[in-house]
Motif scaffolding. Structure first.
Motif, mmCIF file in Angstrom:
data_model
loop_
_atom_site.group_PDB
_atom_site.id
_atom_site.type_symbol
_atom_site.label_atom_id
_atom_site.label_comp_id
_atom_site.label_asym_id
_atom_site.label_seq_id
_atom_site.Cartn_x
_atom_site.Cartn_y
_atom_site.Cartn_z
ATOM 1 N N ARG A 531 0.844 -1.211 0.000
ATOM 2 C CA ARG A 531 0.000 0.000 0.000
ATOM 3 C C ARG A 531 0.870 1.249 0.000
ATOM 4 N NH1 ARG A 531 -3.176 -1.511 3.827
ATOM 5 N NH2 ARG A 531 -2.215 -0.384 5.553
ATOM 6 N N THR A 532 1.939 1.257 0.828
ATOM 7 C CA THR A 532 2.841 2.414 0.915
ATOM 8 C C THR A 532 3.595 2.614 -0.396
ATOM 9 O OG1 THR A 532 3.117 1.990 3.281
ATOM 10 C CG2 THR A 532 4.715 3.443 2.231
ATOM 11 N N PHE A 533 4.067 1.496 -0.986
ATOM 12 C CA PHE A 533 4.797 1.579 -2.254
ATOM 13 C C PHE A 533 3.924 2.233 -3.326
ATOM 14 C CE2 PHE A 533 6.678 0.324 -6.206
ATOM 15 C CZ PHE A 533 8.030 0.122 -5.951
ATOM 16 N N LYS A 534 2.683 1.765 -3.434
ATOM 17 C CA LYS A 534 1.800 2.307 -4.468
ATOM 18 C C LYS A 534 1.431 3.757 -4.172
ATOM 19 C CE LYS A 534 -2.057 1.142 -7.401
ATOM 20 N NZ LYS A 534 -3.040 0.131 -7.795
ATOM 21 N N ALA A 535 1.249 4.070 -2.886
ATOM 22 C CA ALA A 535 0.897 5.453 -2.520
ATOM 23 C C ALA A 535 2.019 6.418 -2.900
ATOM 24 C CB ALA A 535 0.605 5.532 -1.023
ATOM 25 N N GLN A 536 3.260 5.995 -2.772
ATOM 26 C CA GLN A 536 4.398 6.876 -3.060
ATOM 27 C C GLN A 536 4.796 6.896 -4.538
ATOM 28 O OE1 GLN A 536 7.811 6.872 -0.598
ATOM 29 N NE2 GLN A 536 6.703 6.591 1.325
ATOM 30 N N THR A 537 4.508 5.767 -5.233
ATOM 31 C CA THR A 537 4.988 5.686 -6.626
ATOM 32 C C THR A 537 3.867 5.696 -7.661
ATOM 33 O OG1 THR A 537 4.933 3.258 -6.657
ATOM 34 C CG2 THR A 537 6.952 4.314 -5.856
ATOM 35 N N GLY A 538 2.656 5.343 -7.225
ATOM 36 C CA GLY A 538 1.532 5.255 -8.171
ATOM 37 C C GLY A 538 1.403 3.893 -8.812
ATOM 38 N N ILE A 539 2.366 3.008 -8.625
ATOM 39 C CA ILE A 539 2.312 1.659 -9.188
ATOM 40 C C ILE A 539 2.651 0.642 -8.125
ATOM 41 C CG2 ILE A 539 2.859 2.358 -11.564
ATOM 42 C CD1 ILE A 539 5.729 1.575 -11.094
ATOM 43 N N SER A 540 2.285 -0.628 -8.398
ATOM 44 C CA SER A 540 2.567 -1.679 -7.424
ATOM 45 C C SER A 540 4.012 -2.146 -7.557
ATOM 46 C CB SER A 540 1.629 -2.871 -7.655
ATOM 47 O OG SER A 540 1.941 -3.495 -8.888
ATOM 48 N N PRO A 541 4.571 -2.721 -6.498
ATOM 49 C CA PRO A 541 5.937 -3.257 -6.602
ATOM 50 C C PRO A 541 6.028 -4.380 -7.637
ATOM 51 C CG PRO A 541 4.934 -3.869 -4.490
ATOM 52 C CD PRO A 541 4.046 -2.855 -5.118
#
Length: 558
Positions: A531-541
């Motif tokens: 969730r944090t990764f997508k919130a900061q980057t806009g995409i999933s890991p």
């Protein structure tokens, strides 16, 4: 010339399979000087070699035409018919009739019309076959040739049987049996078989079985086993009639190799149909459908059908109605409507006697109902398709957006040292701290980043303040002033930047699961990490790793 044989199953139209070789003019010239007796004997002697036989037959035709010997020409066309492919039979039969009519020989004219009748019979054009047999009989009956008389009689009986006039056919077959018993073994056995089939059709199964057993025993006595598979197949049909389905299947299956080898597709078609009907009665519906489809395959291949296999199409319709397969149900309804038109042309009288579960009116009503339902389904399908296209469009847009975010992320500076200057620019105003205190916290913060303390699990503001040897209030102020964000956001950004840098620079991390990556960065759960990764980057890991691998394989980034 050919020996005249009584009409049997295909009325002695010998089905040579090989293609005759191309004649050269000098071959014809060399044979034109030979006698008709020599040429006709050469045709007969080479009846197992179609190529040679056809050379002699064509030479025979050429010689007779040149010399206008119509008696010889009629016989020559008959020989040529026997050595040619089926597609040429009617052409040569017409030529036989035309040349025979130029003679006053009743036996020739009768034989020509009998041959033409046999060709129509083989094509399944039964009514036309009967018309030609009747014309043949008009000529043959004027001659003393009893063999020819009974050939015609047998042909008329066969056509009457197929047209459904069973009583008339049986009377003629009995006459043929009496005559051929002393004259021709094969014709005798064939007449017995035909009589047994007629008994079956009028419902006298016991007499049919007695006739079949007689036929088998007579074949053994005469040392002629050619008709034995037909008697066994007929008995299989009788066993179906008395509900001995397993015995019927055994007998019917035992005869199939013989009929297939001899390319008797009409008998194969009937055999398949009755095997299917036996399995249907045994409630083995899937097996039954397999055999009904074999019947349909033969119909498609030969464009030939018989009334006694019609029921298989009704059962196909029933089967697909119960399995709710509208497309196949409609397919076989259309097939049965077409078949009924074909049967009506050749078996009009018999078709009236067939008890039909699906008459034309019911078939047309069922067809309309299915078509209406399928049209409705089509409309629903169009709507679903439109919705799918919208979804696909959204997915494409999302994919394009993700690729754009991936490119931005690849260009994003995740190196801590090189990002310090950026962190010090454009920071929001925060109430000033004592410079000495602020500088001390900043030095501790740099150490915090350099030693990657932020990777520890459950890193909170309180825990961070303890590591920096200060209180939570001061830490928050310094982070807001110098990092431009809240404490938790700052810690999470460090964690995500760390993972991004590892993924970019060390390929082994690209094989990690999300759970392993989350643990590497010090997140409490996999869900919080993703969730944090997508919130900061806009995409999933997952998408980021996929694109990284793709870019590595192609040596270019999207």
């Amino acid at each position: 010339m050919f020996k005249k044989e009584p009409l049997i199953l295909c009325f002695v139209l010998l089905c040579f399979k090989a293609e005759a070789q191309q004649l050269k003019s000098n071959s014809l010239d060399s044979l034109s000087s030979k006698s008709y007796d020599y040429i006709s004997k050469s045709v007969a002697e080479n009846n197992t070699d179609t190529g040679k036989a056809k050379i002699y037959a064509q030479a025979w035709v050429t010689k007779a035409k040149q010399e206008k010997e119509f008696n010889q020409l009629t016989q020559a066309y008959k020989a040529l018919l026997y050595t040619s492919e089926k597609k040429h039979w009617l052409q040569y039969a017409d030529s036989m009739v035309a040349s025979a009519n130029k003679t006053s020989d009743n036996i020739l004219m009768g034989t020509a019309y009998m041959t033409k009748a046999a060709v129509y019979y083989d094509r399944g054009t039964i009514k036309t076959a009967l018309d030609n047999f009747i014309i043949a009989d008009k000529y043959i009956v004027k001659t003393p040739d009893k063999n020819a008389i009974f050939e015609v009689k047998f042909g008329i009986a066969q056509t009457k049987y197929y047209l459904g006039f069973y009583d008339e056919a049986m009377a003629l077959f009995k006459q043929c049996i009496e005559y051929f018993k002393e004259e021709n073994d094969r014709a005798y056995l064939n007449s017995l078989h035909a009589l047994g089939v007629c008994y079956n059709k009028v419902g006298n199964i016991s007499l049919s079985s007695i006739t079949n057993r007689l036929g088998i025993n007579e074949g053994k006595r005469l040392e002629n086993r050619d008709m034995q598979p037909y008697f066994i197949q007929s008995e299989g049909v009788n066993q179906w009639a008395i509900k001995k389905y397993k015995e019927a299947i055994l007998n019917l299956n035992n005869t199939l190799p013989y009929f297939l080898k001899n390319q008797d597709f009409a008998t194969v078609m009937v055999t398949y149909c009755y095997i299917g009907k036996c399995y249907w009665q045994l409630n083995e519906r899937d097996k039954a459908i397999t055999y009904f489809k074999k019947v349909d395959a033969l119909y498609n291949e030969h464009n030939y059908i018989r009334p006694d296999v019609r029921e298989g199409y009704e059962l196909l319709i029933d089967y697909y109605k119960k399995t709710n397969d509208k497309e196949l149900q409609l397919l076989y309804i259309d097939k049965l409507l077409t078949i009924d038109q074909l049967l009506h042309q050749n078996y009009r009288y018999l078709l009236k006697k067939i008890i039909k579960e699906y008459d034309t009116r019911k078939l047309l009503e069922a067809k309309k109902d299915i078509e209406d339902e399928m049209n409705f389904r089509t409309a629903i399908g169009v709507c679903i398709l439109a919705m799918l296209l919208m979804v696909i469009g959204l997915l494409i847009n999302r994919q394009q957006k993700n690729k754009r975010l991936f490119r931005e992320l690849m260009n994003r500076n995740t190196n801590l040292e090189s990002s310090k200057k950026e962190d010090n620019e454009s920071k929001p105003f925060v109430q000033e701290l004592i410079p000495e205190t602020e500088n001390s916290i900043l030095k501790q913060l740099e150490k915090f980043e350099r030693t990657k303390k932020y990777l520890e699990k459950d890193m909170t503001l309180v825990k961070m303040a303890s590591i920096l040897n200060t209180n939570t209030k001061y830490v928050s102020k310094v982070i807001v002033k110098h990092k431009g964000t809240g404490t938790i956001e700052y810690i999470n950004k460090l964690k995500i930047d760390y993972i991004i840098e590892k993924l970019k620079t060390e390929s082994k991390y690209r094989n990690y699961t999300n759970k392993a990556l989350g643990e590497e960065a010090g997140f409490g759960t996999t869900q919080i990490f993703t969730r944090t990764f997508k919130a900061q980057t806009g995409i999933s890991p997952t998408f980021f790793i996929y694109q990284l691998k793709k870019a590595t394989n192609t040596d270019s980034l999207d």
